[in-house]
Design an enzyme around this catalytic site. Sequence first.
Site, mmCIF file in Angstrom:
data_model
loop_
_atom_site.group_PDB
_atom_site.id
_atom_site.type_symbol
_atom_site.label_atom_id
_atom_site.label_comp_id
_atom_site.label_asym_id
_atom_site.label_seq_id
_atom_site.Cartn_x
_atom_site.Cartn_y
_atom_site.Cartn_z
ATOM 1 N N GLN A 45 -23.633 38.462 10.604
ATOM 2 C CA GLN A 45 -24.110 38.495 9.213
ATOM 3 C C GLN A 45 -24.138 39.927 8.670
ATOM 4 O OE1 GLN A 45 -25.475 36.810 11.713
ATOM 5 N NE2 GLN A 45 -26.570 34.989 11.050
ATOM 6 N N ASN A 87 -37.566 36.995 13.220
ATOM 7 C CA ASN A 87 -36.380 37.345 12.431
ATOM 8 C C ASN A 87 -35.177 37.266 13.373
ATOM 9 O OD1 ASN A 87 -35.199 38.192 9.892
ATOM 10 N ND2 ASN A 87 -34.794 40.148 10.878
ATOM 11 N N LYS A 88 -34.021 37.535 12.837
ATOM 12 C CA LYS A 88 -32.763 37.415 13.591
ATOM 13 C C LYS A 88 -32.847 38.067 14.965
ATOM 14 C CE LYS A 88 -29.834 35.590 12.748
ATOM 15 N NZ LYS A 88 -29.731 34.218 13.303
ATOM 16 N N ASP A 121 -37.995 35.372 8.932
ATOM 17 C CA ASP A 121 -37.848 33.911 8.826
ATOM 18 C C ASP A 121 -39.195 33.208 8.863
ATOM 19 O OD1 ASP A 121 -35.104 34.877 9.844
ATOM 20 O OD2 ASP A 121 -34.821 32.859 9.027
ATOM 21 N N ARG A 147 -27.573 30.223 4.305
ATOM 22 C CA ARG A 147 -28.425 30.750 5.353
ATOM 23 C C ARG A 147 -29.369 31.815 4.766
ATOM 24 N NH1 ARG A 147 -27.123 35.289 4.917
ATOM 25 N NH2 ARG A 147 -28.753 35.960 6.364
ATOM 26 N N GLY A 148 -30.311 32.267 5.630
ATOM 27 C CA GLY A 148 -31.334 33.201 5.145
ATOM 28 C C GLY A 148 -32.534 32.374 4.708
ATOM 29 N N ALA A 149 -33.719 32.773 5.175
ATOM 30 C CA ALA A 149 -34.893 31.897 5.005
ATOM 31 C C ALA A 149 -35.161 31.461 3.555
ATOM 32 C CB ALA A 149 -36.116 32.575 5.614
HETATM 33 O O1 MRU Z 1 -29.570 32.736 11.002
HETATM 34 P P1 MRU Z 1 -29.702 33.321 9.624
HETATM 35 O O2 MRU Z 1 -28.505 34.056 9.165
HETATM 36 O O3 MRU Z 1 -30.199 32.294 8.634
HETATM 37 O O4 MRU Z 1 -30.866 34.388 9.803
HETATM 38 C C1 MRU Z 1 -31.267 35.119 8.698
HETATM 39 C C2 MRU Z 1 -32.246 36.164 9.016
HETATM 40 O O5 MRU Z 1 -32.686 36.327 10.141
HETATM 41 C C3 MRU Z 1 -32.765 36.950 7.858
HETATM 42 O O6 MRU Z 1 -33.105 38.245 8.256
HETATM 43 C C4 MRU Z 1 -34.011 36.269 7.300
HETATM 44 O O7 MRU Z 1 -33.769 34.924 7.033
HETATM 45 C C5 MRU Z 1 -34.491 36.928 6.074
HETATM 46 S S1 MRU Z 1 -33.428 36.642 4.714
HETATM 47 C C6 MRU Z 1 -34.115 37.379 3.365
#
Ligand code: MRU
Length: 344
Positions: free
Chosen positions: A192, A243-244, A233, A45-47
């Site tokens: 997270q 973002n989240k 994201d 996970r994470g963009a």
């Molecule tokens: O749902 P996730 O855990 O994939 O969401 C991740 C986020 O929102 C992060 O803040 C974002 O991807 C940036 S990661 C460098």
Amino acid sequence: MPEAIEWLDGKLKILDQSKLPREQIFVDLNDYRDVVLAIKDMQVRGAPAIGVAVAYGIALGASGIKAKGKGEFLAELDRVMQAFAASRPTAVNLFQAINRMKKAASGHDVAGIKNSLINEAQQIHREEISATRKLSQIGTELIKDGFTLLTHCNAGPLATAGYGTALGVIKAAKEQGKKVSVFATETRPLLQGARLTTWELTQERIPVTLITDSMAGYFMRQKKIDCVIVGADRIAANGDVANKIGTYTLAVLAKETKIPFYVAAPTSTIDLSLGSGDKIPIEERSPEEVTHIQGVPIAPQGVRAANPAFDVTPDRYVSAIITEKGIIRRPYKEGLRRAASRFR
Ligand code: MRU
């Protein structure tokens, strides 16, 4: 720190982020369908990390295609790419990776294309490592010695398959000898912040205080926080940031309490095709993630629950966007256009 994603002997090895920090389990993925599932289930996970996993997943899918003729091979490859495109909708890195892999698949015979796809995936991974290192260094300009930063979700090495974005800036500030500490929001529903951000910061020996999401405003009003820093994201052409879920709330609170709100992201997260954040697709995940915590029910059975995984923060709440091409400030349009077009 263990690697979040590795390409080893023609296979993808991932650290299962859904199990951290209780268990540190590495999973070998030999079939692209397992990579799609790992992304959907948020083992990866994470963009930026999603973009890297998609690129390797497509290379893996291509190497498993039996068709010898180029036409048939490309038709099957397209189905592989479509499966990834349908895995998670918000992180634009996923679609940037697919587009780059599509371009890498042109103009060769089948064996040549398979090789080019592996090379391109490795190149995307190298670029994310280098971009996250660079933006982290650049971002330290905004961090003063003695700062306490608040971060949300997880934007460290796990989320980037590199150095980290928001956490990268914090790590780089510490490496420069600045004394920094962090408030990490737990980040409901999937935690997270509680599970991953505190785990990463503890290993980096950066002091961290875990708070529930609803405590952020309290600490901001108490002047315990010098700035907020988060990842992204997808960043629209006007500087609106997806973002989240919960990021927008933090940005509004930061403005109200006059605390800078920074976004750290590689240029692979910028989507110039969208004029504003209103058009960013927001992933809706299973209500079970809200009614349960790690499989344990916490609400009456059958209660209705909503679960948008991301929100959009309008550009007026964002004090600066930190990228590997430099720090961009309002109005964002021109700076983002220059940063992102140099990337492509
Ligand atoms: O749902 P996730 O855990 O994939 O969401 C991740 C986020 O929102 C992060 O803040 C974002 O991807 C940036 S990661 C460098």
